[in-house]
Design an enzyme around this catalytic site. Structure first.
Site, PDB file in Angstrom:
ATOM      1  CG  ASN A  46      -1.913   1.162   1.168  1.00 12.11           C
ATOM      2  OD1 ASN A  46      -2.749   1.167   0.259  1.00 12.11           O
ATOM      3  ND2 ASN A  46      -1.832   2.113   2.074  1.00 12.11           N
ATOM      4  CD  GLU A  47      -1.140   6.130   0.076  1.00 11.13           C
ATOM      5  OE1 GLU A  47      -0.662   6.430   1.184  1.00 11.13           O
ATOM      6  OE2 GLU A  47      -2.028   6.792  -0.462  1.00 11.13           O
ATOM      7  CD  GLU A  90      -5.935   5.000  -0.188  1.00 15.14           C
ATOM      8  OE1 GLU A  90      -5.761   6.051   0.431  1.00 15.14           O
ATOM      9  OE2 GLU A  90      -5.262   3.980   0.016  1.00 15.14           O
TER      10      GLU A  90
END
Ligand code: GAL
Length: 689
Positions: free
Chosen positions: A172-173, A330
């Site tokens: 994630n990121e 997101e």
């Protein structure tokens, strides 16, 4: 602390190159995806059932799960428990909701960091960053990599063929918090990377200019990551460390992606952070590894123009996707939790922000997160389903948004066309915002936003592209403060101008080569001939000191002591440290070449708008009638039909010529359309853009 003494095993060759693009699976979805992150670990199974019912009601059809699932999936004995994840996936699947499946490796569980504290990251002052937050792992740690890949293999083995899985979400990121690690393992990996890049220690010494301040190295083992020093640090070393750190995380992505691809035919990606506040990764070098490019974007209210930055980030994400549609993985329905003041969105802003991304090429619009958490650091972060529950204005806006996104399904797969390009570079960003530089009052990204903002306010569609890309098809290329450019990057602009493309280059561009080595003979060394100018000296001024131009235009902070060698003088400095010298110049193209403008100061926004407007007009680039700072107008096309997006951020309605079908209201438009204050309209027109 003792950081793993063994040498990192070389990464197998299949993980060091992107998978061949020809065999890449594509992200396929019925229409525009509407989705969110979902953290069922935080909720009781009874809530999952209610969630799925409400997701359907809102039109949610793509849900990201298992992002932070590691601690729930695997215990200290190494055994896996997939029961809860199985159940969640089946619930979603039975409801027709597709899954954006996290590999679960974003944050190591406490048992792992307790057993292997050597995986913890170390920051530039040499202190460790501990668990208790997230992403507490060193990108170069072979131990972390081994555990992470074991988990990825187990997850991919179990769900790789599951029909609900639409896309894989690696970690994630990546690099959000842990990109720059200075532990001993990272130091060793940095040395290996440098050896690979420079070949010999002599070459490295040349590249970093180590004859300065007695920094000459005689052995690779003398080299450290750029930890904090008493004085300013070596800029070449800093630049290479950024490159290395980006490459290390890319290697991690590749390792996870490879483990998935051996077990699943579903496309693999990770969520980029093309946004104002993070600059750790050079996504130009990452993009080819993504089966589909995905981005996370949050409005940053510390900026002067957050919504213009949204447009810039969306256009840059499309640039990374090579013009293909991309996924907004997101964004937020309202406030975030990590800015000094976390602003709620105004009524209607959710729709405007969401469709601004679709207008610029997003084929998925997803949110962090589904249901607002009751505990943890993010409990005051907005969500689709707020703490207040379904009896709330926000939930009603979410339902309306879901309906409108559904009405735009036919837009999926279409593309945006632009006649103007803006050059953007993470490498140059790293190099130009250095510890020592002509002025700390000017930042690279502010320059980029200023030039982009002028084009945006003029209603000009912009492709954001990497230096070195083929620019010959564009009518105008804008180059804001591109301090570092390689010979190839410089030549690509020369070639475009020779072919008829116009250029607008602003101060502090073309100053150094890829090693941060000044191009001598007068600035901008890379483009003196192209622009017909020669800058003898930078003359920045103190904040609060206005600079006037002869035309009456106002500027500040920067003046070039400039002379023209082969260009017309469009404007001159009336005062300040370069009084009487040229401030704006133009070398008019001959023999079919384009015009090359140079701007040697920081113009106030209105004067910049005026200058950019003149460059756009001379280049013959289109701008959208009716567009302004408050009214964004952009188009997507399938080659036959056009979808014109009008996002009215202003307080007044706007009236435009239009003919076709309006999708938000589902009505025919016969000649004129009124877009209400704060409203959005999308008109399908039966003609190509
Ligand atoms: C992103 C992250 C999410 C969540 C969100 C909050 O950085 O991927 O997990 O933390 O920000 O804005």
């Amino acid at each position: 602390m003792d950081h793993h003494a063994t040498t990192l095993a070389p990464i197998p060759p299949e993980q060091t190159e992107p998978a061949p693009t020809a065999v890449r699976p594509r992200f396929q979805h019925q229409g525009i995806a509407f989705g969110c992150d979902y953290n069922p670990e935080q909720w009781d199974p009874a809530v999952w059932r209610e969630d799925v019912v409400l997701m359907r009601e809102a039109g949610v059809d793509l849900v990201a799960i298992n992002i932070f699932g590691w601690a729930d999936l695997q215990g200290p004995d190494g055994a896996y428990d997939f029961a809860a994840l199985d159940e969640v996936i089946e619930l979603l699947h039975a409801a027709g909701i597709r899954v954006n499946l996290g590999t679960g490796t974003a944050s190591p569980p406490p048992w792992l960091t307790t057993r292997h504290p050597e995986i913890l990251p170390v920051v530039e002052d040499g202190t460790t960053r501990f668990p208790g937050g997230r992403q507490a792992w060193c990108p170069s740690s072979p131990t972390f990599r081994r555990y992470a890949l074991e988990l990825v293999e187990a997850v991919a083995e179990r769900y790789g063929g599951h029909p609900a899985v639409a896309v894989w979400h690696v970690s994630n990121e990546l690099g959000c918090h842990n990109a720059l690690c200075h532990c001993d393992e990272s130091t060793r990996a940095f040395r290996r990377w440098l050896r690979e890049r420079h070949g010999t220690i002599d070459e490295l010494n040349r590249a970093w200019g180590t004859s300065f301040w007695s920094q000459r190295y005689t052995d690779w083992d003398e080299i450290l990551t750029p930890k904090l020093t008493l004085s300013s640090r070596n800029p070449g070393q800093m630049l290479d460390f950024h490159r290395f750190s980006s490459d290390e995380l890319l290697a991690h992505y590749r390792a996870e992606a490879e483990a998935i691809r051996r077990r699943s035919a579903v496309p693999v990606t990770t969520n980029f952070m093309v946004t104002a506040h993070i600059r750790n990764l050079d996504y130009w070098t990452w993009a080819a590894d993504m089966d589909v490019v995905a981005n996370d974007h949050y409005l940053d209210h510390r900026l002067a123009e957050p919504r213009t930055e949204l447009a810039f980030a969306a256009d840059l994400t499309r640039g990374l996707a090579g013009g293909d549609p991309w996924l907004l993985m997101e964004h937020s329905t309202g406030s975030v939790n990590w800015q000094p003041v976390n602003l709620a969105k105004e009524p209607g802003q959710l729709l405007r922000n969401t469709l601004a991304h679709v207008a610029r090429g997003a084929d998925a619009v997803c949110f962090f997160q589904w249901r607002a958490s009751l505990q943890g650091s993010e409990k005051f972060h907005s969500a689709l389903l707020p703490h207040a529950g379904t009896d709330s204005a926000l939930w009603r806006e979410v339902l309306e948004l879901g309906r409108i996104v559904g009405a735009l399904d036919e837009v999926a797969g279409t593309r945006v066309r632009a006649e103007v390009a803006l050059l953007f570079s993470w490498e140059s960003w790293w190099a130009s915002d250095a510890e020592t530089r002509p002025t700390h009052e000017i930042e690279y990204l502010d320059q980029v936003h200023a030039l982009y903002g002028a084009l945006h306010d003029l209603g000009v569609s912009v492709d954001v592209v990497r230096p070195g890309a083929d620019l010959t098809g564009y009518r105008l290329v804008v180059v804001p403060g591109l301090y570092l450019v390689s010979d190839e990057g410089a030549a690509a602009l020369d070639a475009a101008v020779a072919s008829g493309t116009h250029a607008l280059v602003t101060f502090y561009s073309g100053i150094v080569d890829e090693h941060d080595r000044v191009r001598p003979g007068g600035y901008p060394g890379a483009w003196r001939d192209l622009l017909g100018v020669r800058v003898e000296e930078f003359a920045p001024v103190l904040p609060g000191t206005p600079i006037a131009l002869e035309s009456g235009a106002a500027a500040s902070l920067w003046a070039d002591r400039l002379e023209t060698t082969d260009a017309a003088i469009i404007d001159r400095f009336a005062d300040g440290p370069a009084a009487g010298r040229p401030a704006v110049t133009r070398r008019d193209g001959v023999d079919g070449a384009g015009d090359a403008w140079y701007l040697g100061t920081l113009l106030e926004p209105d004067d910049l708008l005026d200058l950019v407007g003149r460059a756009v007009e001379r280049a013959g680039a289109a701008s959208e009638p009716g567009a302004s700072a408050d009214v964004e107008i952009t188009r997507r096309t399938d080659g036959e039909r056009t979808w014109r997006f009008v996002v009215n951020h202003g307080a007044d309605p706007v009236e435009l010529d239009a003919r076709g079908t309006e999708l938000v209201t589902g009505s025919d438009v016969d000649g004129r359309i009124v877009v209400p204050a704060g409203g959005v309209r999308v008109i399908r027109e039966e003609a190509a853009a």
